[in-house]
Design a protein around this motif. Structure first.
Motif, mmCIF file in Angstrom:
data_model
loop_
_atom_site.group_PDB
_atom_site.id
_atom_site.type_symbol
_atom_site.label_atom_id
_atom_site.label_comp_id
_atom_site.label_asym_id
_atom_site.label_seq_id
_atom_site.Cartn_x
_atom_site.Cartn_y
_atom_site.Cartn_z
ATOM 1 N N ARG A 1 13.374 5.461 -5.180
ATOM 2 C CA ARG A 1 13.093 4.544 -4.084
ATOM 3 C C ARG A 1 14.283 3.633 -3.824
ATOM 4 N NH1 ARG A 1 8.270 3.039 -3.526
ATOM 5 N NH2 ARG A 1 9.052 2.408 -1.507
ATOM 6 N N SER A 2 15.348 3.748 -4.614
ATOM 7 C CA SER A 2 16.641 3.087 -4.449
ATOM 8 C C SER A 2 17.197 2.554 -5.747
ATOM 9 C CB SER A 2 16.590 1.941 -3.420
ATOM 10 O OG SER A 2 17.877 1.706 -2.897
ATOM 11 N N PHE B 1 8.847 6.500 -14.139
ATOM 12 C CA PHE B 1 10.207 5.981 -13.996
ATOM 13 C C PHE B 1 10.955 6.722 -12.895
ATOM 14 C CE2 PHE B 1 14.639 5.296 -14.861
ATOM 15 C CZ PHE B 1 14.707 4.015 -15.381
ATOM 16 N N HIS B 2 10.817 8.051 -12.858
ATOM 17 C CA HIS B 2 11.555 8.832 -11.867
ATOM 18 C C HIS B 2 10.841 8.913 -10.526
ATOM 19 C CE1 HIS B 2 13.627 9.985 -15.570
ATOM 20 N NE2 HIS B 2 14.663 10.178 -14.789
ATOM 21 N N PHE C 1 0.833 -1.211 0.000
ATOM 22 C CA PHE C 1 0.000 0.000 0.000
ATOM 23 C C PHE C 1 0.864 1.257 0.000
ATOM 24 C CE2 PHE C 1 -2.252 3.399 2.287
ATOM 25 C CZ PHE C 1 -3.389 3.519 1.473
ATOM 26 N N THR C 2 1.861 1.297 0.872
ATOM 27 C CA THR C 2 2.734 2.479 0.961
ATOM 28 C C THR C 2 3.520 2.672 -0.325
ATOM 29 O OG1 THR C 2 2.977 2.035 3.335
ATOM 30 C CG2 THR C 2 4.484 3.632 2.365
ATOM 31 N N SER C 3 4.038 1.574 -0.886
ATOM 32 C CA SER C 3 4.802 1.666 -2.132
ATOM 33 C C SER C 3 3.933 2.193 -3.265
ATOM 34 C CB SER C 3 5.367 0.290 -2.506
ATOM 35 O OG SER C 3 6.267 -0.175 -1.521
ATOM 36 N N ALA C 4 2.705 1.695 -3.360
ATOM 37 C CA ALA C 4 1.792 2.138 -4.416
ATOM 38 C C ALA C 4 1.484 3.630 -4.285
ATOM 39 C CB ALA C 4 0.498 1.330 -4.376
ATOM 40 N N LEU D 1 3.340 5.951 -2.821
ATOM 41 C CA LEU D 1 4.545 6.734 -3.126
ATOM 42 C C LEU D 1 4.839 6.772 -4.621
ATOM 43 C CD1 LEU D 1 6.887 5.573 -0.212
ATOM 44 C CD2 LEU D 1 5.848 7.827 -0.499
ATOM 45 N N ILE D 2 4.631 5.653 -5.301
ATOM 46 C CA ILE D 2 4.918 5.611 -6.748
ATOM 47 C C ILE D 2 3.909 6.442 -7.535
ATOM 48 C CG2 ILE D 2 4.968 4.116 -8.774
ATOM 49 C CD1 ILE D 2 6.120 1.912 -6.935
ATOM 50 N N VAL D 3 2.625 6.216 -7.290
ATOM 51 C CA VAL D 3 1.587 6.956 -8.020
ATOM 52 C C VAL D 3 1.636 8.437 -7.650
ATOM 53 C CG1 VAL D 3 -0.893 7.207 -8.401
ATOM 54 C CG2 VAL D 3 0.108 4.925 -8.225
#
Length: 441
Positions: free
Chosen positions: A272-273, A266-267, A228-231, A233-235
């Motif tokens: 995220r590493s 992409f950016h 959930f957190t990754s999604a 942050l990416i979006v």
């Protein structure tokens, strides 16, 4: 030696071995030895999966040097204890209790239960994903390059991207320190690279849990929070980058609509590493650069190849803020209450990381004659083991290279692990002081 001390010592020994190999004449293109500090910086960056470089990898190092870097990336990604366990399993040796304790520390696990089984899964998943990516990238690049070169590029970049290392070999094709700028409009390379960075960054625990979902029919709380957190942050990151850079003539401006969206995502993934870029990060607007600093500071997820304070730590801090605003005593996520020690650890790790980044940026601002935002960007990139750069790294002084090398080492090992390595003993308190109250806010 305690497990954290063994981990720290193991990383140092492998980095020194890599440094010695990279200083040999056969490791460089021109047959001359690379300066020791530059070789140390490169070996640390590879072992710590960062990707910051003071010399261009493709035009400075020979095939032998590049193979050394690739091996350091693989060892750093899987972890040298995981590699040792792999050899032990192949030789059918028993994994001792002490080795299990070290593996528990290396993978940031709460217990030793099933640790060897998890190691087997990590090895299988990692090598399988890298092999699939290697095949796909080789097929794509065989269109543009000779087949043997495409195979080599595919192997190197599959390992580098999955382990979130940020190293690339296109400096000799599209210019030194150019990254993946050649493939800004290439959806195949961009999507494969993003998939590898995400898979390497969500953590082996999450991958293992997802693979067993059909059998267990439920996901761990850790997996739900990470995904959930990754999604978000990416979006969210892609939306912010797209908004700020939409009209920037040096970045998204000249691209068509689809390429703008692709480059924005992409950016949002790379900070995220991942450490690779298809656009010149130094040409981003300052607001975007500062936003990338925030993403780099948060980093990837626990038990992954990435750095930063981790997505779970960030989620706990946001959860604590929401609970405080709502007047709740407990932090609740997906109908689970978090233990107090998790909250204390998240706060400690974040403050620890903030202090390290701030002090390092202040010191570098006195040794390097550059803008503070550029210095802060480089420091955060090193500590988060990201590898993105605004162009400062190749111009660093000797002191600056040493400081950034230490930050990469600290970011990969983890500040708390290093603190425990230096002072591992825990003393039980025999008494408690009376409770006091102070005013906040």
């Amino acid at each position: 030696m305690h497990p954290p001390q063994i981990l720290a010592s193991g990383f140092i020994i492998i980095i020194l071995i890599g440094t010695i190999l990279l200083t040999t004449p056969m490791a460089s293109v021109d047959g001359r030895s690379v300066p020791f500090v530059d070789a140390l910086f490169t070996a640390t960056s590879a072992m710590c999966l960062t990707g910051l470089v003071v010399v261009d990898t493709a035009t400075t190092y020979s095939v032998f040097g590049q193979m050394v870097i690739m091996l350091l990336i693989q060892i750093g990604g899987l972890g040298f204890m995981t590699m040792s366990t792999l050899f032990a399993l192949v030789l059918k040796k028993r994994i001792s209790l002490r080795e299990r304790l070290i593996l528990q520390e290396a993978l940031n696990q709460n217990s030793m239960e099933g640790i060897v089984r998890l190691i087997r899964k990590i090895i299988i998943y990692s090598l399988s994903i890298e092999f699939v990516a290697f095949v796909l990238l080789t097929l794509r690049w065989s269109v543009d390059f000779p087949f043997a070169e495409a195979v080599y590029f595919g192997m190197f970049h599959a390992i580098s991207l999955f382990n979130n290392a940020g190293f690339d070999l296109f400096g000799g094709v599209s210019g030194r320190f150019s990254g993946l700028a050649l493939f800004t409009n290439d959806p195949i390379v961009s999507i494969i690279a993003m998939a590898l960075i995400i898979l390497g960054g969500i953590g082996f625990i999450v991958m293992s849990d997802l693979m067993e979902y059909k059998k267990r029919k439920r996901l761990l709380l850790h997996t739900k929070v990470v995904l959930f957190t990754s999604a978000v942050l990416i979006v969210g990151g892609a939306v912010v980058i797209f908004t700020f850079e939409f009209t920037n003539p040096a970045t998204l401006g000249p691209l068509n609509g689809g390429s703008k969206v692709l480059a924005s995502f992409f950016h949002a993934v790379s900070p995220r590493s991942g450490g690779v870029s298809t656009l010149d990060v130094g040409s981003f607007r300052q607001a975007t650069q500062f936003f990338l600093i925030i993403l780099m500071f948060i980093g990837a997820s626990p038990g992954s190849t990435g750095g930063g304070i981790k997505t779970t730590t960030f989620a706990i801090l946001i959860g604590a803020m929401i609970a405080m605003v709502r007047g709740k005593d407990d932090i609740v996520m997906f109908r689970h209450r978090l233990a107090k020690d998790r909250i204390y650890k998240a706060i400690t790790l974040t403050l620890f990381a903030l202090v390290i980044v701030i002090i390092s940026a202040m010191v570098l601002s006195t040794t390097e004659n550059h803008q503070f935002l550029m210095i802060l960007f480089e420091v955060t990139s090193a500590f988060g083991t990201v590898g993105l750069s605004m162009g400062l790294t190749p111009e660093l002084s000797t002191i600056g290279k040493i400081i950034i090398s230490f930050l990469m080492f600290l970011g990969r090992l983890g500040p708390l692990t290093l603190a425990y390595a230096l002072n591992p003993k825990k003393e039980k308190e025999l008494f408690r002081y009376p409770e006091g109250k102070i005013t906040i806010g």
